[in-house]
Design a protein around this motif. Structure first.
Motif: not given
Length: 161
Positions: A102-106, A138-148, A151-155
């Motif tokens: 469950q914790d690995k599902r999209f 949307r006017m601010k840069s994303v931080d590492w936590d948000y970006a990671s 990417v995890e969900e996109i994977a």
């Protein structure tokens, strides 16, 4: 009542009927994205029945004839409708078949209803803001936590595709 609110109300009535809710109380509130959307009217709704509440988010198409003529063949919410009504069912079945934990599902917001009827396009989803999710500026840069996390969900999405 505005035309867009009326369209949303009609699909809410279908959602209530499908769930056979007795004496539901429905509250609809228009919301603003602060200018981030040009083609839709946004709404939040709460359907209360007994001690339960169903929190919903909706996008109702709000584009006129002139815009539609410029983009001949463009169907509003077509990709989203297909994603929520067809693709997510396939993804859920694949994950179930292969015992994905469950914790690995999209996961994606639950879709409660949609319409692709011309001039009455609407998409009704689970309101994630009720669970504490917020829209990133949307006017601010994303931080590492948000970006990671993104990417995890996109994977997961890529793996299923």
């Amino acid at each position: 009542m505005s035309e867009h609110k009326q369209i949303f109300t009609e699909i809410l009535n279908k959602i209530v009927a499908e769930r056979a809710l007795v004496a539901p109380r429905v509250k609809i509130q228009p919301i603003s994205s602060g200018g981030a959307n040009f083609t839709t009217q946004l709404f939040q709704a709460t359907i209360s029945h007994g001690d339960n509440e169903l929190k919903l988010f909706a996008k109702v198409a709000a584009v006129g004839e002139k815009f539609r003529q410029q983009f001949s063949g463009f169907r509003i919410f077509e990709a989203e409708n297909d994603f929520y009504t067809k693709l997510m069912k396939i993804y859920e079945n694949l994950q179930e078949k292969h015992n994905v934990p469950q914790d690995k599902r999209f996961v994606a917001p639950k879709c409660y209803g949609c319409s692709s009827k011309l001039y009455e396009e609407v998409l009704v989803l689970e309101d994630l803001s009720a669970q504490g999710f917020t829209v990133y500026d949307r006017m601010k840069s994303v931080d590492w936590d948000y970006a990671s996390k993104a990417v995890e969900e996109i994977a997961k999405f890529h793996a299923l595709s």
